[in-house]
Scaffold this motif. Structure first.
Motif, mmCIF file in Angstrom:
data_model
loop_
_atom_site.group_PDB
_atom_site.id
_atom_site.type_symbol
_atom_site.label_atom_id
_atom_site.label_comp_id
_atom_site.label_asym_id
_atom_site.label_seq_id
_atom_site.Cartn_x
_atom_site.Cartn_y
_atom_site.Cartn_z
ATOM 1 N N ILE A 14 36.098 61.398 46.226
ATOM 2 C CA ILE A 14 35.201 60.848 47.251
ATOM 3 C C ILE A 14 35.593 61.372 48.628
ATOM 4 N N SER A 15 36.900 61.414 48.888
ATOM 5 C CA SER A 15 37.373 61.804 50.228
ATOM 6 C C SER A 15 37.233 63.299 50.495
ATOM 7 N N LYS A 16 37.085 64.094 49.452
ATOM 8 C CA LYS A 16 36.802 65.523 49.672
ATOM 9 C C LYS A 16 35.506 65.673 50.461
ATOM 10 N N VAL A 17 34.604 64.711 50.230
ATOM 11 C CA VAL A 17 33.270 64.782 50.829
ATOM 12 C C VAL A 17 33.126 63.796 51.981
ATOM 13 N N ASP A 18 33.578 62.560 51.767
ATOM 14 C CA ASP A 18 33.333 61.491 52.734
ATOM 15 C C ASP A 18 34.564 60.585 52.811
ATOM 16 N N ALA A 19 35.442 60.880 53.778
ATOM 17 C CA ALA A 19 36.697 60.120 53.905
ATOM 18 C C ALA A 19 36.437 58.681 54.335
ATOM 19 N N SER A 20 35.304 58.413 54.965
ATOM 20 C CA SER A 20 34.987 57.036 55.356
ATOM 21 C C SER A 20 34.784 56.171 54.118
ATOM 22 N N MET A 21 34.023 56.700 53.154
ATOM 23 C CA MET A 21 33.860 55.974 51.892
ATOM 24 C C MET A 21 35.223 55.858 51.191
ATOM 25 N N GLY A 22 36.034 56.917 51.303
ATOM 26 C CA GLY A 22 37.361 56.921 50.663
ATOM 27 C C GLY A 22 38.208 55.757 51.137
ATOM 28 N N ILE A 23 38.256 55.510 52.443
ATOM 29 C CA ILE A 23 39.137 54.430 52.935
ATOM 30 C C ILE A 23 38.530 53.071 52.683
ATOM 31 N N SER A 24 37.219 52.969 52.762
ATOM 32 C CA SER A 24 36.570 51.689 52.493
ATOM 33 C C SER A 24 36.874 51.245 51.059
ATOM 34 N N TYR A 25 36.758 52.191 50.153
ATOM 35 C CA TYR A 25 37.028 51.962 48.730
ATOM 36 C C TYR A 25 38.501 51.604 48.526
ATOM 37 N N SER A 26 39.385 52.363 49.185
ATOM 38 C CA SER A 26 40.816 52.133 49.025
ATOM 39 C C SER A 26 41.218 50.755 49.540
ATOM 40 N N VAL A 27 40.673 50.353 50.679
ATOM 41 C CA VAL A 27 41.015 49.044 51.238
ATOM 42 C C VAL A 27 40.537 47.923 50.316
ATOM 43 N N ALA A 28 39.308 48.066 49.812
ATOM 44 C CA ALA A 28 38.771 47.021 48.922
ATOM 45 C C ALA A 28 39.618 46.887 47.655
ATOM 46 N N MET A 29 40.069 48.020 47.107
ATOM 47 C CA MET A 29 40.825 47.976 45.855
ATOM 48 C C MET A 29 42.306 47.683 46.081
ATOM 49 N N SER A 30 42.942 48.489 46.952
ATOM 50 C CA SER A 30 44.400 48.397 47.075
ATOM 51 C C SER A 30 44.840 47.225 47.931
ATOM 52 N N LEU A 31 44.211 47.032 49.066
ATOM 53 C CA LEU A 31 44.711 46.019 50.001
ATOM 54 C C LEU A 31 44.119 44.641 49.721
ATOM 55 N N TYR A 32 42.783 44.554 49.655
ATOM 56 C CA TYR A 32 42.206 43.252 49.279
ATOM 57 C C TYR A 32 42.548 42.961 47.809
ATOM 58 N N GLY A 33 42.163 43.887 46.936
ATOM 59 C CA GLY A 33 42.379 43.672 45.496
ATOM 60 C C GLY A 33 43.854 43.485 45.176
ATOM 61 N N GLY A 34 44.691 44.337 45.779
ATOM 62 C CA GLY A 34 46.138 44.258 45.518
ATOM 63 C C GLY A 34 46.711 42.931 45.981
ATOM 64 N N SER A 35 46.285 42.452 47.143
ATOM 65 C CA SER A 35 46.794 41.171 47.661
ATOM 66 C C SER A 35 46.490 40.043 46.683
ATOM 67 N N ILE A 36 45.239 40.010 46.211
ATOM 68 C CA ILE A 36 44.817 38.890 45.351
ATOM 69 C C ILE A 36 45.426 39.019 43.955
ATOM 70 N N ILE A 37 45.359 40.223 43.394
ATOM 71 C CA ILE A 37 45.792 40.370 41.989
ATOM 72 C C ILE A 37 47.297 40.142 41.843
ATOM 73 N N ASN A 38 48.054 40.446 42.908
ATOM 74 C CA ASN A 38 49.515 40.325 42.797
ATOM 75 C C ASN A 38 49.996 38.887 42.841
ATOM 76 N N ALA A 39 49.203 38.002 43.456
ATOM 77 C CA ALA A 39 49.762 36.679 43.730
ATOM 78 C C ALA A 39 48.884 35.509 43.299
ATOM 79 N N ALA A 40 47.606 35.760 43.023
ATOM 80 C CA ALA A 40 46.680 34.648 42.777
ATOM 81 C C ALA A 40 46.865 34.048 41.390
ATOM 82 N N THR A 41 46.362 32.816 41.236
ATOM 83 C CA THR A 41 46.319 32.203 39.909
ATOM 84 C C THR A 41 45.176 32.854 39.128
ATOM 85 N N GLU A 42 45.176 32.624 37.825
ATOM 86 C CA GLU A 42 44.120 33.188 36.992
ATOM 87 C C GLU A 42 42.744 32.691 37.462
#
Lengths: 379, 246
Positions: free
Chosen positions: A76-104
């Motif tokens: 994605i970032s080869k073409v559109d780095a803006s989409m690349g970071i939006s995607y990364s933040v949603a998965m790694s930072l938001y997703g990572g925060s919740i998946i690492n610590a939340a209850t089921e």
């Protein structure tokens, strides 16, 4: 040791590449100029299963792993780095925060919309006086009965204006500093929560970055993720994953600019010959090719370390440092090699150079990466 | 042709055939048939099987790509170092297909046999199926057992009502690509793909291609503006008459 991606990963890589080239490339210059995020294209990517790649299907993911995800961010970032970071933040930072610590129960409530690409997630940690020193946050979460009341301001939140779900870090015990930091899930539209200034940026201009403002914002106690006081640890762990995403983004930007330069050198003629036949330029490209390949191995290794359960803090920091420096170097050289054309928008490399700069700054500046790496060397 | 028909009650059975064509340095894969099948599957309950003729590695890759896009299963008809014409190719497909149940047989229109658009139609003919080429769009028909197909002509389209089982050669839609999905890729790399070796040594070719022509690009239509209703009607009638439609 095997440096070859298997057939299935190659198929996935080719599929994201096809989508990026067909769907994201048209309009990328206009979106950069207008600072417009292609949310519908992101949702389309989600509908095909490419957004929640590294997460389990029961949480809305696709059941792949972090290397699959890194390959997708790269393409994605080869073409559109803006989409690349939006995607990364949603998965790694938001997703990572919740998946690492939340209850089921919390995971099942807060993740599927984001992992299926139906909506975006954002990550609120940085504050005006808490950047590299993330422990210096002053946003508070005061417990009142069965609620927490948030007050404060978060800045530089990628996806802020577009997201429906936010992972927000706030102090439940301000007197303890970083040890008093806790993690909360906040929904868009919660009374007392608003979007502040939307940033006008040098690069990744299509990505939407804003302040998050909390003014007596009441959230239920069930929005606390994990344990009180463990927020700093959760944030650092999410950022370790985020660094793999940003490394993949940097790698993609470098590769995108490299390919534009390679084609240009073969077709642009000066003094009666294609300019690649000037050894200076050909040797420069040989050096950049090696730099990109080194970066690639480092981010793929970090992604596999995470996927296969090995420690990945140091590999992620190394990959982030190397890949984002490669992005800055390759794009700068590409602009130079394209000469006057490189300075013009329609040749893309000037945008890629502007996009590359932020990759050396966010998810921990590259100086912070050196602190992490050297810290492990001299324990 | 009852032997080829599934009992199409709720799930339509579609088989897509594709013959890989070797070019100078690559293999030309034809996805127009499978794309048409997937478009139809989005409108009605259907199951898609792709049957690809070619050399093992490339043919398996094409089956996997097709499943990644939305087909359900696939088979390879293995062609080893054989130079065959469209008739032999169609015979091999029809020999395989006569034991299969299906409601609709699809092929692409161009790359399947180096742009001569014969293989699919010949196979359909050998199986005794109603067949049509240059199909742009397929829909379920108004009556049970019928398909409605839009056939592109040089200067118009024909709407065909065709009784199943039938055979269509579908046109590609490069303007609306069908992408591979992650669930599709996962399925493509977990299913077994049977490889059936073809013995074509004693087959003699029957077709000599003298020349072939692709359908012409459709002409841009004329837009009537600032004209009275009566004048517009007259102009339309004149245009229809001039094109021998009336």
């Amino acid at each position: 040791m095997n440096f070859q991606l298997d057939e299935k990963r190659l198929a996935l890589q080719a599929a994201v590449r096809e989508f990026a080239q067909n769907e994201l490339a048209p309009g990328v210059i206009e979106r950069d100029e207008a600072s417009e995020y292609p949310l519908e294209l992101y949702k389309k990517l989600g509908s095909m299963g490419y957004v929640g790649l590294p997460y389990e299907e029961k949480y809305g993911g696709s059941g792949g792993d972090y290397l699959d995800y890194a390959l997708a961010v790269e393409e994605i970032s080869k073409v559109d780095a803006s989409m690349g970071i939006s995607y990364s933040v949603a998965m790694s930072l938001y997703g990572g925060s919740i998946i690492n610590a939340a209850t089921e129960e919390q995971k099942l409530e807060f993740l599927p919309d984001v992992f299926s690409g139906k909506s975006l997630g954002a990550f609120g940690l940085t504050e005006p006086n808490a950047g590299s020193d993330a422990g210096g946050c002053v946003t508070t979460a005061e417990k009142k009965g069965d609620k927490y009341v948030l007050n404060g301001l978060k800045c530089f939140n990628t996806n802020g204006p577009l997201a429906d779900h936010f992972a927000v870090y706030a102090l439940t015990q301000p007197e303890l500093g970083a040890k008093g930091l806790s993690l909360f899930h906040v929904k868009k539209g919660t009374p007392g929560f608003s979007i502040g200034k939307i940033e006008n940026k040098m690069g990744i201009r299509a990505a939407q970055v804003s302040e998050l403002i909390f003014e007596n914002c009441e959230i239920p106690e069930s929005a606390l993720i994990g344990e009180e006081g463990k927020g700093f640890k959760y944030a650092m762990k999410a950022l370790d994953g985020g660094r793999i995403g940003v490394a993949a983004q940097g790698l993609g930007i470098a590769e995108g600019a490299f390919e534009i330069a390679r084609k240009y050198l073969m077709t642009r003629e000066q003094f009666g010959k294609p300019i690649y036949r000037n050894q200076h330029l050909a040797f420069k490209m040989a050096e950049l090719e090696c730099e990109i390949e080194m970066a690639k191995y480092m981010v793929y290794k970090a992604a596999l370390d995470k996927s296969e359960g090995r420690p990945y803090t140091i590999p992620a920091a190394k990959a982030k440092l190397v890949c984002t420096n490669a992005a800055m170097h390759v794009t700068t050289e590409a602009v130079q090699m394209l000469g006057g054309n490189g300075f013009m928008r329609e040749y893309h490399v000037e945008r890629m150079m502007r996009d590359a700069k932020i990759t050396q700054i966010y998810e921990g500046t590259n100086e912070i990466q050196k602190l992490v790496i050297s810290g492990a060397l001299f324990k | 042709m009852e032997p080829h028909s599934s009992i199409y009650q709720s799930t339509m059975e579609i088989i897509v055939i594709a013959k890989q064509v070797k070019m100078a340095d690559s293999v030309k894969c034809d996805f127009a048939g499978v794309e048409a099948a997937i478009r139809l599957k989005r409108k009605t309950d259907a199951r898609i099987k792709v049957v690809v003729m070619g050399e093992e590695k490339d043919a398996i890759a094409q089956v996997r790509d097709s499943i990644s896009m939305g087909a359900d299963s696939g088979t390879v008809l293995l062609l080893e170092n054989a130079e065959i014409d469209s008739w032999i190719c169609a015979k091999a497909f029809s020999d395989y297909l006569k034991n299969e149940n299906f409601d609709l047989l699809l092929s692409g229109s161009f790359p399947i046999d180096a742009d001569t658009i014969q293989t699919g139609l010949l196979a359909g003919n050998m199986l005794g199926l109603a067949s049509a080429s240059h199909i742009e769009d397929i829909d379920t028909g108004e009556a049970s057992g019928l398909l409605k197909a839009k056939k592109r002509m040089e200067d118009r389209v024909q709407i065909l009502d065709v009784k199943m089982p039938c055979m269509f050669a579908a046109l590609p839609h490069p303007e609306a690509p069908i992408y591979k999905t992650v669930p599709g890729i996962n399925r493509a790399y977990s299913v077994d793909i049977p490889v059936i070796k073809l013995d074509l040594n004693d087959q003699k070719g029957k077709i000599k291609v003298m020349d072939s022509f692709k359908i012409g690009e459709r002409k841009r239509g004329k837009c009537l503006t600032a004209i009275s209703t009566e004048g517009a009607a007259k102009e339309i009638i004149n245009t229809i008459a001039a094109n021998h439609i009336l």
